[in-house]
Write a protein that holds these residues in place. Structure first.
Motif, PDB file in Angstrom:
ATOM      1  N   GLY A  43       0.810  -1.214   0.000  1.00  0.00           N
ATOM      2  CA  GLY A  43       0.000   0.000   0.000  1.00  0.00           C
ATOM      3  C   GLY A  43       0.840   1.260   0.000  1.00  0.00           C
ATOM      4  O   GLY A  43       0.655   2.151   0.817  1.00  0.00           O
ATOM      5  N   GLY A  44       1.790   1.349  -0.937  1.00  0.00           N
ATOM      6  CA  GLY A  44       2.609   2.548  -1.068  1.00  0.00           C
ATOM      7  C   GLY A  44       2.239   3.336  -2.315  1.00  0.00           C
ATOM      8  O   GLY A  44       1.072   3.346  -2.722  1.00  0.00           O
ATOM      9  N   GLY A  46       2.772   2.964  -5.566  1.00  0.00           N
ATOM     10  CA  GLY A  46       2.201   2.262  -6.707  1.00  0.00           C
ATOM     11  C   GLY A  46       0.913   1.541  -6.344  1.00  0.00           C
ATOM     12  O   GLY A  46      -0.102   1.656  -7.046  1.00  0.00           O
ATOM     13  N   GLY A  47       0.929   0.804  -5.242  1.00  0.00           N
ATOM     14  CA  GLY A  47      -0.174  -0.087  -4.878  1.00  0.00           C
ATOM     15  C   GLY A  47      -1.492   0.627  -4.600  1.00  0.00           C
ATOM     16  O   GLY A  47      -2.541   0.216  -5.105  1.00  0.00           O
ATOM     17  N   GLU A  67      -1.342  -4.905   2.934  1.00  0.00           N
ATOM     18  CA  GLU A  67      -0.252  -4.038   3.402  1.00  0.00           C
ATOM     19  C   GLU A  67      -0.103  -4.253   4.915  1.00  0.00           C
ATOM     20  O   GLU A  67      -1.076  -4.133   5.643  1.00  0.00           O
ATOM     21  N   LYS A  69       1.360  -2.450   7.296  1.00  0.00           N
ATOM     22  CA  LYS A  69       1.272  -1.300   8.194  1.00  0.00           C
ATOM     23  C   LYS A  69      -0.142  -0.703   8.181  1.00  0.00           C
ATOM     24  O   LYS A  69      -0.760  -0.606   7.126  1.00  0.00           O
ATOM     25  N   PHE A  72       0.662   4.627   6.827  1.00  0.00           N
ATOM     26  CA  PHE A  72       1.769   4.682   5.863  1.00  0.00           C
ATOM     27  C   PHE A  72       2.614   5.912   6.141  1.00  0.00           C
ATOM     28  O   PHE A  72       2.091   6.998   6.361  1.00  0.00           O
ATOM     29  N   CYS A  75       8.216   8.300   2.044  1.00  0.00           N
ATOM     30  CA  CYS A  75       9.596   8.790   1.905  1.00  0.00           C
ATOM     31  C   CYS A  75       9.617  10.228   1.399  1.00  0.00           C
ATOM     32  O   CYS A  75      10.354  11.056   1.932  1.00  0.00           O
ATOM     33  N   SER A  78      10.099  13.071   3.836  1.00  0.00           N
ATOM     34  CA  SER A  78      10.798  12.602   5.043  1.00  0.00           C
ATOM     35  C   SER A  78      12.100  13.368   5.282  1.00  0.00           C
ATOM     36  O   SER A  78      12.534  13.510   6.427  1.00  0.00           O
ATOM     37  N   PRO A 138       5.861  -3.774  -4.053  1.00  0.00           N
ATOM     38  CA  PRO A 138       6.433  -3.934  -2.708  1.00  0.00           C
ATOM     39  C   PRO A 138       7.636  -3.032  -2.429  1.00  0.00           C
ATOM     40  O   PRO A 138       8.281  -3.191  -1.396  1.00  0.00           O
ATOM     41  N   GLY A 139       7.919  -2.083  -3.327  1.00  0.00           N
ATOM     42  CA  GLY A 139       9.025  -1.155  -3.058  1.00  0.00           C
ATOM     43  C   GLY A 139      10.375  -1.824  -3.190  1.00  0.00           C
ATOM     44  O   GLY A 139      10.612  -2.592  -4.121  1.00  0.00           O
ATOM     45  N   ILE A 290       9.323  -9.987  -1.645  1.00  0.00           N
ATOM     46  CA  ILE A 290       8.280 -10.900  -2.125  1.00  0.00           C
ATOM     47  C   ILE A 290       8.410 -11.129  -3.645  1.00  0.00           C
ATOM     48  O   ILE A 290       8.154 -12.224  -4.137  1.00  0.00           O
ATOM     49  N   GLY A 322       6.123   0.136  -9.713  1.00  0.00           N
ATOM     50  CA  GLY A 322       6.879   0.865  -8.692  1.00  0.00           C
ATOM     51  C   GLY A 322       8.368   0.565  -8.759  1.00  0.00           C
ATOM     52  O   GLY A 322       8.890   0.115  -9.782  1.00  0.00           O
ATOM     53  N   GLY A 334       8.306   8.036  -6.572  1.00  0.00           N
ATOM     54  CA  GLY A 334       6.899   7.906  -6.226  1.00  0.00           C
ATOM     55  C   GLY A 334       6.016   8.351  -7.382  1.00  0.00           C
ATOM     56  O   GLY A 334       4.969   7.748  -7.644  1.00  0.00           O
ATOM     57  N   ALA A 337       5.914   5.601  -9.904  1.00  0.00           N
ATOM     58  CA  ALA A 337       5.068   4.504  -9.406  1.00  0.00           C
ATOM     59  C   ALA A 337       3.594   4.868  -9.577  1.00  0.00           C
ATOM     60  O   ALA A 337       2.764   4.020  -9.930  1.00  0.00           O
ATOM     61  N   TRP A 416       2.572  19.543  -4.919  1.00  0.00           N
ATOM     62  CA  TRP A 416       2.747  18.188  -5.465  1.00  0.00           C
ATOM     63  C   TRP A 416       2.560  17.149  -4.359  1.00  0.00           C
ATOM     64  O   TRP A 416       1.855  16.165  -4.529  1.00  0.00           O
TER      65      TRP A 416
HETATM   66  C1  LIG Z   1      14.355  10.105   1.277  1.00  0.00           C
HETATM   67  C2  LIG Z   1      13.477   9.846   0.087  1.00  0.00           C
HETATM   68  C3  LIG Z   1      12.846  10.900  -0.564  1.00  0.00           C
HETATM   69  C4  LIG Z   1      12.053  10.663  -1.667  1.00  0.00           C
HETATM   70  N1  LIG Z   1      11.449  11.730  -2.292  1.00  0.00           N
HETATM   71  C5  LIG Z   1      10.683  11.537  -3.394  1.00  0.00           C
HETATM   72  C6  LIG Z   1      10.044  12.641  -4.043  1.00  0.00           C
HETATM   73  O1  LIG Z   1      10.184  13.805  -3.629  1.00  0.00           O
HETATM   74  N2  LIG Z   1       9.296  12.386  -5.138  1.00  0.00           N
HETATM   75  C7  LIG Z   1       9.110  11.125  -5.619  1.00  0.00           C
HETATM   76  O2  LIG Z   1       8.396  10.968  -6.608  1.00  0.00           O
HETATM   77  N3  LIG Z   1       9.687  10.046  -5.014  1.00  0.00           N
HETATM   78  C8  LIG Z   1      10.464  10.229  -3.920  1.00  0.00           C
HETATM   79  N4  LIG Z   1      11.045   9.140  -3.287  1.00  0.00           N
HETATM   80  C9  LIG Z   1      10.896   7.794  -3.895  1.00  0.00           C
HETATM   81  C10 LIG Z   1       9.606   7.077  -3.471  1.00  0.00           C
HETATM   82  O3  LIG Z   1       9.531   6.972  -2.071  1.00  0.00           O
HETATM   83  C11 LIG Z   1       9.569   5.664  -4.071  1.00  0.00           C
HETATM   84  O4  LIG Z   1       9.965   5.691  -5.406  1.00  0.00           O
HETATM   85  C12 LIG Z   1       8.146   5.089  -3.962  1.00  0.00           C
HETATM   86  O5  LIG Z   1       7.829   4.916  -2.608  1.00  0.00           O
HETATM   87  C13 LIG Z   1       7.997   3.785  -4.742  1.00  0.00           C
HETATM   88  O6  LIG Z   1       6.704   3.289  -4.608  1.00  0.00           O
HETATM   89  P1  LIG Z   1       6.448   1.704  -4.439  1.00  0.00           P
HETATM   90  O7  LIG Z   1       4.975   1.518  -4.484  1.00  0.00           O
HETATM   91  O8  LIG Z   1       7.312   0.968  -5.368  1.00  0.00           O
HETATM   92  O9  LIG Z   1       7.005   1.379  -2.975  1.00  0.00           O
HETATM   93  P2  LIG Z   1       6.557   1.931  -1.547  1.00  0.00           P
HETATM   94  O10 LIG Z   1       5.909   3.252  -1.666  1.00  0.00           O
HETATM   95  O11 LIG Z   1       7.722   1.802  -0.654  1.00  0.00           O
HETATM   96  O12 LIG Z   1       5.448   0.907  -1.077  1.00  0.00           O
HETATM   97  C14 LIG Z   1       5.742  -0.454  -0.856  1.00  0.00           C
HETATM   98  C15 LIG Z   1       4.773  -1.010   0.191  1.00  0.00           C
HETATM   99  O13 LIG Z   1       4.744  -2.426   0.069  1.00  0.00           O
HETATM  100  C16 LIG Z   1       4.620  -2.998   1.339  1.00  0.00           C
HETATM  101  N5  LIG Z   1       5.107  -4.389   1.240  1.00  0.00           N
HETATM  102  C17 LIG Z   1       6.362  -4.814   0.965  1.00  0.00           C
HETATM  103  N6  LIG Z   1       6.403  -6.169   0.955  1.00  0.00           N
HETATM  104  C18 LIG Z   1       5.147  -6.604   1.212  1.00  0.00           C
HETATM  105  C19 LIG Z   1       4.561  -7.909   1.344  1.00  0.00           C
HETATM  106  N7  LIG Z   1       5.277  -9.025   1.205  1.00  0.00           N
HETATM  107  N8  LIG Z   1       3.238  -7.991   1.627  1.00  0.00           N
HETATM  108  C20 LIG Z   1       2.479  -6.839   1.770  1.00  0.00           C
HETATM  109  N9  LIG Z   1       3.007  -5.601   1.658  1.00  0.00           N
HETATM  110  C21 LIG Z   1       4.315  -5.489   1.388  1.00  0.00           C
HETATM  111  C22 LIG Z   1       5.468  -2.094   2.225  1.00  0.00           C
HETATM  112  O14 LIG Z   1       5.068  -2.190   3.587  1.00  0.00           O
HETATM  113  C23 LIG Z   1       5.205  -0.718   1.619  1.00  0.00           C
HETATM  114  O15 LIG Z   1       4.181  -0.008   2.294  1.00  0.00           O
HETATM  115  C24 LIG Z   1      11.859   9.349  -2.153  1.00  0.00           C
HETATM  116  C25 LIG Z   1      12.484   8.285  -1.509  1.00  0.00           C
HETATM  117  C26 LIG Z   1      13.309   8.517  -0.411  1.00  0.00           C
HETATM  118  C27 LIG Z   1      13.956   7.367   0.257  1.00  0.00           C
END
Ligand SMILES: Cc1cc2nc3c(=O)[nH]c(=O)nc-3n(C[C@H](O)[C@H](O)[C@H](O)COP(=O)(O)OP(=O)(O)OC[C@H]3O[C@@H](n4cnc5c(N)ncnc54)[C@H](O)[C@@H]3O)c2cc1C
Lengths: 426, 103
Positions: A43-44, A46-47, A67, A69, A72, A75, A78, A138-139, A290, A322, A334, A337, A416
């Motif tokens: 639930g980040g 993309g999800g 998810e 947590k 949420f 990042c 942060s 899943p990030g 995963i 993502g 993000g 994603a 944004w």
């Molecule tokens: C310091 C920092 C600053 C950033 N600033 C920006 C910005 O300004 N702009 C921007 O566009 N991007 C930014 N990003 C990047 C952004 O955070 C990521 O690119 C984005 O979170 C990717 O999305 P995602 O859905 O792939 O993963 P995430 O958003 O991390 O979501 C993944 C989710 O999957 C869950 N998960 C994992 N494994 C499992 C499992 N087995 N079962 C169930 N759930 C699971 C996790 O708990 C998590 O909640 C930043 C990143 C960092 C570290």
């Protein structure tokens, strides 16, 4: 005749036949989709978007979001929390509305395994669920590093590359520094999540230090020979924090070889030792556990996908979006994603209803704050060309832009953040 | 008897297949394209802090702005690059969809 028709129906499948016979009895195609069970894992950025937009595009589809947590922490934003510009609640978001207003079933649990040949997932708590379409977002997870005595879980060296407790940890370490202390930030070799974010972090920590510990310094021990928006960052650092941030590229230190926890020391291949009161090592990354555990990643550590739908090229009916996926030239952010979540949602609805996939231009824009009133941006457009997602154009803030423009971009960055998190959770 | 029913079924199928090809796709192209604007312009393009709303603009305003951003005639911090790859047809789809969103 009945026989033939039944055979025909069986061959096409229930949704196929509805698509084929059109709308003779008032059934909508989205009602046809109601049979389809979609599970979204993670639930980040993309999800949440993929789950919500499948429900928007096809209101009768059954969507379950898994998810672990219950709240949420994002990042994005942060780095501002680490620098004390916002309380932690600025980056905290609730899943309540996604369930209540969009009719998504939310299960707070971890997916522990996926059986791709039988379309089943197993939860950590033991339950099993079947799907027709599975979306993974899943990030990231961390790779083994060659750094001796280093472990990403070690709180002596917080990464803060997943938000929440790690964000607080790094913030508190920065707060307890004394004036004159050093902060070390060590980004890994690319590709990693949010390529400009280590430098945004350095900037905002510098802002905090300038106001609270003006004799302190920041050393960036980079795993790369250059970095995202380098000219714009360097220009901003000279203007805002002269002499405070020292950037050392990989060629000049050779890479981190070992850490020493007791005195927060970092050893490099060049034979140098760096000591910081705060050492922020950002570990090298790969697709979420995963996804790798299910065999969806290749040797690069990321998951290859079909560029028009994000369906895995390894396993049918599993889609990866993502940070975990290899999306051609797309930068891992993000915003990327979010775009992928929407295109994937449309592709899944198209698959259910037997329609062609639409071909669109994607955009990814990322703002970086250098101070609360100074931001720069990078924006990239991508299109499907020659079977891959290619960057067709990009631009970043002008090097010559005036102070007023940097200030405007800082306000847009806040806009944004509000919009993208509303898109996910409201 | 058997052959006639088969051919009738086939004929009916063909007619219906042809008729579905003219049915609207879900989401529409306009809806999918516009969803990418919400990331900055907010839910329903109602605006977010200093990022302006789009739902209160006229179709012609959005169209002109997008064409102006694309050519560089209208100054911007970021819309110049965002508008760059949209075709004229897609700009019209976007403008019509966004202007029609409720206030
Ligand atoms: C310091 C920092 C600053 C950033 N600033 C920006 C910005 O300004 N702009 C921007 O566009 N991007 C930014 N990003 C990047 C952004 O955070 C990521 O690119 C984005 O979170 C990717 O999305 P995602 O859905 O792939 O993963 P995430 O958003 O991390 O979501 C993944 C989710 O999957 C869950 N998960 C994992 N494994 C499992 C499992 N087995 N079962 C169930 N759930 C699971 C996790 O708990 C998590 O909640 C930043 C990143 C960092 C570290």
């Amino acid at each position: 005749m009945t026989l033939q028709r039944r055979h025909f129906i069986q061959t096409l499948g229930a949704t196929g036949i509805l698509a084929a016979i059109g709308n003779p009895i008032g059934l909508s195609l989205s009602q046809a989709a109601s049979g389809a069970r979609i599970i979204v894992v993670g639930g980040g950025f993309g999800g949440t978007i993929c789950a919500k937009y499948i429900r928007k595009f096809s209101p009768a589809a059954s969507v379950t979001l898994i998810e672990p947590k219950t709240t949420f922490f994002s990042c994005p934003g942060s780095n501002s929390v680490i620098a004390g510009l916002h309380p932690i609640k600025y980056i905290r978001h609730s899943y309540d509305k996604l369930g209540a207003e969009y009719g998504i079933s939310i299960i707070h649990d971890m997916v522990s395994s996926i059986d791709g040949s039988n379309n089943k997932i197993t939860l950590k708590s033991g339950g099993q669920h079947s799907y027709d379409y599975l979306v993974l977002s899943p990030g990231i997870d961390f790779r083994e590093t060659a750094i001796e005595a280093y472990n990403p879980e070690d709180e002596t060296f917080p990464h803060a590359w997943k938000a929440g407790d790690q964000t607080r940890l790094l913030r508190d370490q920065i707060r307890s520094m004394t004036d004159g202390d050093t902060v070390i930030i060590a980004p890994p070799a690319r590709p990693f999540r949010a390529p400009p974010a280590p430098y945004e972090r350095a900037s905002l920590i510098a802002h905090y230090l300038q106001e609270n510990k003006p004799r302190s310094k920041i050393i960036i021990l980079d795993g790369n020979g250059d970095f995202s928006k380098q000219d714009l960052f360097t220009q901003g650092w000279e203007k805002l924090y002269p002499g405070m941030i020292e950037w050392i590229g990989i060629k000049d230190h050779g890479g981190i070889t070992a850490v020493h926890g007791a005195n927060r020391e970092v050893m490099t291949a060049s034979g140098n030792h760096f000591t910081g009161q705060v050492v922020n090592i950002i570990p090298p990354q790969k697709a979420g556990l995963i996804a790798t555990q299910t065999g969806l990643a290749d040797d690069s550590g990321w998951c290859p996908v079909k560029p028009d739908s994000f369906e895995s090229t390894v396993q049918k009916n599993i889609y990866v979006i993502g940070d975990s996926c290899q999306a051609g030239d797309m930068t891992k952010t993000g915003h990327a994603a979010n775009s992928q979540g929407k295109v994937c949602a449309a592709a899944i609805v198209a698959a259910i209803t037997g329609r062609p996939i639409m071909d669109v231009t994607y955009n990814m824009s990322i703002y970086s704050l250098l101070s609360p009133k100074y931001a720069i941006s990078l924006s990239e457009n991508y299109q499907l060309t020659g079977g891959r997602i290619s960057k067709v154009s990009s631009d970043s803030s002008a090097l010559k832009a005036k102070k007023k423009t940097r200030r405007k971009e800082a306000q847009y960055a806040a806009g944004w953040y509000k919009s993208i998190t509303d898109d996910m959770f409201k | 008897m058997k052959w006639t029913t088969i051919s009738i079924v086939t004929l009916v199928m063909l007619v219906l297949l042809w008729s579905t090809s003219s049915m609207a796709q879900n989401p529409s192209r306009a809806e999918l394209l516009a969803s990418s604007c919400f990331v900055c312009h907010g839910q329903g393009a109602k605006g977010a802090l200093k990022i302006p709303p789009l739902n209160d603009l006229k179709v012609s305003d959005i169209k002109e702005s997008m064409i102006g951003f694309k050519s560089g005639e209208e100054r911007s911090t970021i819309m110049g690059i965002i508008a760059k790859e949209y075709s004229r047809e897609d700009i019209i789809l976007l403008a019509e969809y966004l202007a029609a969103l409720p206030d």
